[in-house]
Scaffold this motif. Structure first.
Motif, PDB file in Angstrom:
ATOM      1  N   ALA A 375     -59.880 -48.763  32.377  1.00  0.00           N
ATOM      2  CA  ALA A 375     -60.952 -48.468  31.425  1.00  0.00           C
ATOM      3  C   ALA A 375     -61.671 -47.166  31.778  1.00  0.00           C
ATOM      4  N   HIS A 376     -61.929 -46.952  33.059  1.00  0.00           N
ATOM      5  CA  HIS A 376     -62.634 -45.738  33.491  1.00  0.00           C
ATOM      6  C   HIS A 376     -61.817 -44.500  33.158  1.00  0.00           C
ATOM      7  N   SER A 377     -60.510 -44.513  33.512  1.00  0.00           N
ATOM      8  CA  SER A 377     -59.654 -43.358  33.253  1.00  0.00           C
ATOM      9  C   SER A 377     -59.482 -43.119  31.760  1.00  0.00           C
ATOM     10  N   THR A 378     -59.440 -44.194  30.982  1.00  0.00           N
ATOM     11  CA  THR A 378     -59.298 -44.073  29.529  1.00  0.00           C
ATOM     12  C   THR A 378     -60.509 -43.382  28.912  1.00  0.00           C
ATOM     13  N   GLN A 379     -61.703 -43.850  29.275  1.00  0.00           N
ATOM     14  CA  GLN A 379     -62.919 -43.255  28.717  1.00  0.00           C
ATOM     15  C   GLN A 379     -63.026 -41.785  29.115  1.00  0.00           C
ATOM     16  N   LYS A 380     -62.720 -41.498  30.362  1.00  0.00           N
ATOM     17  CA  LYS A 380     -62.791 -40.110  30.839  1.00  0.00           C
ATOM     18  C   LYS A 380     -61.834 -39.228  30.052  1.00  0.00           C
ATOM     19  N   ALA A 381     -60.611 -39.727  29.798  1.00  0.00           N
ATOM     20  CA  ALA A 381     -59.606 -38.933  29.090  1.00  0.00           C
ATOM     21  C   ALA A 381     -59.972 -38.741  27.620  1.00  0.00           C
ATOM     22  N   MET A 382     -60.557 -39.753  26.992  1.00  0.00           N
ATOM     23  CA  MET A 382     -60.899 -39.660  25.578  1.00  0.00           C
ATOM     24  C   MET A 382     -62.074 -38.718  25.340  1.00  0.00           C
ATOM     25  N   GLU A 383     -62.923 -38.537  26.369  1.00  0.00           N
ATOM     26  CA  GLU A 383     -64.109 -37.702  26.231  1.00  0.00           C
ATOM     27  C   GLU A 383     -63.926 -36.317  26.849  1.00  0.00           C
ATOM     28  N   ALA A 384     -62.760 -36.044  27.414  1.00  0.00           N
ATOM     29  CA  ALA A 384     -62.558 -34.797  28.154  1.00  0.00           C
ATOM     30  C   ALA A 384     -62.577 -33.576  27.240  1.00  0.00           C
ATOM     31  N   ASP A 385     -63.123 -32.502  27.761  1.00  0.00           N
ATOM     32  CA  ASP A 385     -63.037 -31.203  27.110  1.00  0.00           C
ATOM     33  C   ASP A 385     -61.671 -30.628  27.468  1.00  0.00           C
ATOM     34  N   LEU A 386     -60.769 -30.560  26.495  1.00  0.00           N
ATOM     35  CA  LEU A 386     -59.357 -30.311  26.797  1.00  0.00           C
ATOM     36  C   LEU A 386     -59.054 -28.837  27.049  1.00  0.00           C
ATOM     37  N   LYS A 387     -59.496 -28.393  28.183  1.00  0.00           N
ATOM     38  CA  LYS A 387     -59.099 -27.086  28.686  1.00  0.00           C
ATOM     39  C   LYS A 387     -57.896 -27.266  29.603  1.00  0.00           C
ATOM     40  N   PRO A 388     -57.120 -26.212  29.831  1.00  0.00           N
ATOM     41  CA  PRO A 388     -56.029 -26.346  30.804  1.00  0.00           C
ATOM     42  C   PRO A 388     -56.552 -26.854  32.142  1.00  0.00           C
ATOM     43  N   HIS A 389     -55.859 -27.827  32.679  1.00  0.00           N
ATOM     44  CA  HIS A 389     -56.326 -28.499  33.889  1.00  0.00           C
ATOM     45  C   HIS A 389     -55.136 -28.788  34.785  1.00  0.00           C
ATOM     46  N   LYS A 390     -55.273 -28.515  36.063  1.00  0.00           N
ATOM     47  CA  LYS A 390     -54.196 -28.796  36.997  1.00  0.00           C
ATOM     48  C   LYS A 390     -54.472 -30.083  37.761  1.00  0.00           C
ATOM     49  N   ILE A 391     -53.541 -31.023  37.653  1.00  0.00           N
ATOM     50  CA  ILE A 391     -53.568 -32.206  38.515  1.00  0.00           C
ATOM     51  C   ILE A 391     -52.998 -31.780  39.851  1.00  0.00           C
ATOM     52  N   ASP A 392     -53.759 -31.899  40.907  1.00  0.00           N
ATOM     53  CA  ASP A 392     -53.365 -31.330  42.195  1.00  0.00           C
ATOM     54  C   ASP A 392     -53.557 -32.350  43.299  1.00  0.00           C
ATOM     55  N   ASN A 393     -52.969 -32.061  44.465  1.00  0.00           N
ATOM     56  CA  ASN A 393     -53.124 -32.879  45.668  1.00  0.00           C
ATOM     57  C   ASN A 393     -52.783 -34.344  45.412  1.00  0.00           C
ATOM     58  N   THR A 394     -51.653 -34.572  44.797  1.00  0.00           N
ATOM     59  CA  THR A 394     -51.214 -35.933  44.515  1.00  0.00           C
ATOM     60  C   THR A 394     -49.695 -35.981  44.499  1.00  0.00           C
ATOM     61  N   LEU A 395     -49.138 -37.134  44.825  1.00  0.00           N
ATOM     62  CA  LEU A 395     -47.706 -37.376  44.695  1.00  0.00           C
ATOM     63  C   LEU A 395     -47.486 -38.876  44.557  1.00  0.00           C
ATOM     64  N   ALA A 396     -47.242 -39.293  43.330  1.00  0.00           N
ATOM     65  CA  ALA A 396     -46.871 -40.677  43.047  1.00  0.00           C
ATOM     66  C   ALA A 396     -45.413 -40.703  42.610  1.00  0.00           C
ATOM     67  N   PHE A 397     -44.819 -41.876  42.615  1.00  0.00           N
ATOM     68  CA  PHE A 397     -43.421 -41.983  42.193  1.00  0.00           C
ATOM     69  C   PHE A 397     -43.171 -43.364  41.604  1.00  0.00           C
ATOM     70  N   MET A 398     -41.992 -43.505  41.014  1.00  0.00           N
ATOM     71  CA  MET A 398     -41.628 -44.753  40.363  1.00  0.00           C
ATOM     72  C   MET A 398     -40.138 -45.020  40.558  1.00  0.00           C
ATOM     73  N   PHE A 399     -39.790 -46.278  40.898  1.00  0.00           N
ATOM     74  CA  PHE A 399     -38.427 -46.766  40.811  1.00  0.00           C
ATOM     75  C   PHE A 399     -38.352 -47.548  39.503  1.00  0.00           C
ATOM     76  N   GLU A 400     -37.764 -46.951  38.477  1.00  0.00           N
ATOM     77  CA  GLU A 400     -37.737 -47.546  37.144  1.00  0.00           C
ATOM     78  C   GLU A 400     -36.332 -48.092  36.879  1.00  0.00           C
ATOM     79  N   SER A 401     -36.255 -49.313  36.341  1.00  0.00           N
ATOM     80  CA  SER A 401     -34.964 -49.972  36.183  1.00  0.00           C
ATOM     81  C   SER A 401     -34.857 -50.689  34.848  1.00  0.00           C
ATOM     82  N   ARG A 402     -33.649 -50.747  34.303  1.00  0.00           N
ATOM     83  CA  ARG A 402     -33.394 -51.478  33.065  1.00  0.00           C
ATOM     84  C   ARG A 402     -33.498 -52.982  33.284  1.00  0.00           C
ATOM     85  N   TRP A 403     -33.415 -53.432  34.548  1.00  0.00           N
ATOM     86  CA  TRP A 403     -33.460 -54.853  34.868  1.00  0.00           C
ATOM     87  C   TRP A 403     -34.904 -55.273  35.188  1.00  0.00           C
TER      88      TRP A 403
END
Length: 434
Positions: A375-403
């Motif tokens: 909810a917090h991230s959603t509200q922040k994103a919906m109200e953001a002033d959409l200027k170019p923005h760099k997501i930095d200092n992060t590294l997430a990943f996903m093991f995505e599978s059809r099963w």
């Protein structure tokens, strides 16, 4: 001990490599000469069928001090890897609930890479050659005079805390956090650590990982083949009691050799261990509106028999620019036929900025069950002033599978399983229709 004292690499994904630790050890013009140089033994190592199409065929020729046949009877060793499970999980749980875990605690006493492995979930069937197992490791001790041979699948290793120093039959790999390593099915290897270490492992029973086709993206983008690094030949000539532990169809077996198994003096071929620096990934994104599906972040893919639907995609969310106009920039709310297991190497994931998803932690969203930003991230994103923005200092990943992932019962019982994970999707104001 003989061979190269330092780690060295050669680059290029699925190239045919040729490397020797002693000049003249590699035969010229033939794979299996009657008398290999220095009295070495020629041995072919294949991770595809001999008759696989040339473009898919993977095999290497190894020239070693002793053949791998030089050992006695293997014996069951079920006391090894007691928390390392294999699909199908007969005591597993098919659970549609969204789940999240804190990082594994540091182990007490001396724990090496094998002993520190904990299975969270799995799918498919190792005997049928489909699916994968997902494990987290937490260890603090190097493997001494013992090696691991995983005959059930290739091992994609994602360190999160502490570098791994991996000795393989093909040579050595240094793999710090921010890198990945892939150990082909059946390769013997040992893991050394500098201290407390943790990370994630995908044990892939299905089609071998490869870089995805680029399609309309064109010739460049995503992972560049030349950035995948294979080791050069390195060997040790050491007589000692050396235990080889084999994981075979979900069970553990052991045998003691009278010599080091890391005795390959030279090799050539295209089935090799390798590492990859995730910071070299060329992220692709929109420059107009909306943002691409997360498949655009695929580093490696293991395809299934269903075209375009992966047995496993390894997907990363690295630093990147967000520039789309009139756009909800975090991942949108979605239900998907693909099942998603996520991990976080460092930083903060942009869809879960309210805390709870910590580096070394994990989450699981099984197929067809709704998930997305809190909810917090959603509200922040919906109200953001959409200027170019760099997501930095992060590294997430996903093991995505059809099963769908079957949850290991031990994962349900971990103290770090967050019983309040669903709470992050509370507090959304209901839309009002005038």
């Amino acid at each position: 001990m003989k061979g190269y004292p330092d780690v060295d690499y050669q680059t290029g994904f699925l190239n045919h490599f040729a490397t020797e630790a002693v000049e003249g050890a590699l035969p010229i013009g033939r794979n299996s000469p009657q008398r290999p140089a220095f009295g070495l033994y020629a041995e072919q190592f294949s991770t595809t069928a001999f008759t696989a199409p040339r473009v898919e065929n993977r095999r290497s020729w190894l020239y070693r001090l002793l053949p791998t046949t030089a050992h006695g009877k293997m014996r069951k060793a079920e006391e090894i890897g007691t928390r390392w499970l294999t699909a199908p999980l007969t005591c597993g749980i098919a659970d549609p609930n969204r789940m999240r875990w804190d990082p594994l605690p540091s182990p007490e006493g001396k724990v090496d890479f094998i002993e520190g492995m904990t299975t969270y979930c799995a799918n498919g069937d190792v005997g049928a050659g489909d699916g994968l197992g997902i494990h987290l490791y937490a260890c603090n001790t190097s493997m001494e005079n013992r090696a691991l041979q995983v005959s059930d699948g290739e091992m994609l290793i994602v360190p999160q805390l502490g570098p791994l120093h991996i000795t393989t039959e093909f040579g050595k790999l240094d793999v710090p956090p921010g890198h990945i390593a892939l150990i082909p099915r059946g390769v013997r290897f040992a893991v050394a650590v500098d201290g407390p270490s943790a990370g994630y492992v995908c044990e892939n029973y299905g089609a071998l990982f490869r870089i995805p086709d680029l399609g309309p993206i064109g010739a460049n983008g995503l992972a560049n083949p030349r950035d995948f690094e294979a080791p050069v030949a390195w060997y040790e000539d050491r007589d000692c009691d050396f235990t080889v532990i084999q994981k075979y169809q979900g069970h553990f077996w052991s045998v003691t050799l009278d010599h080091s198994p890391f005795d390959v003096v030279a090799w050539h071929g295209n089935t090799v261990p390798y590492r990859y620096d995730l910071s070299r990934f060329n992220t692709i994104g929109t420059v107009s509106f909306d943002h691409p599906d997360p498949s655009i972040f695929t580093v490696l893919t293991s395809p299934s028999a269903h075209a375009g639907t992966a047995n496993c995609d390894f997907v990363i969310f690295p630093p990147r620019w967000m520039v789309g106009e009139d756009t909800f920039r975090p991942p949108w709310f979605h239900r998907n036929v693909m099942s998603e297991f996520m991990g976080l190497v460092h930083g903060e994931y942009d869809a879960k900025e309210g805390g709870g998803f910590a580096p070394g932690g994990a989450s699981l969203h099984n197929q067809m069950n709704g998930h997305g930003p809190d909810a917090h991230s959603t509200q922040k994103a919906m109200e953001a002033d959409l200027k170019p923005h760099k997501i930095d200092n992060t590294l997430a990943f996903m093991f995505e599978s059809r099963w769908a992932y079957t949850l290991a019962r031990q994962a349900c019982e971990l103290p770090g399983r967050q019983s309040d994970y669903d709470d992050c999707w509370t507090g959304f104001p209901k839309a009002e229709i005038p």
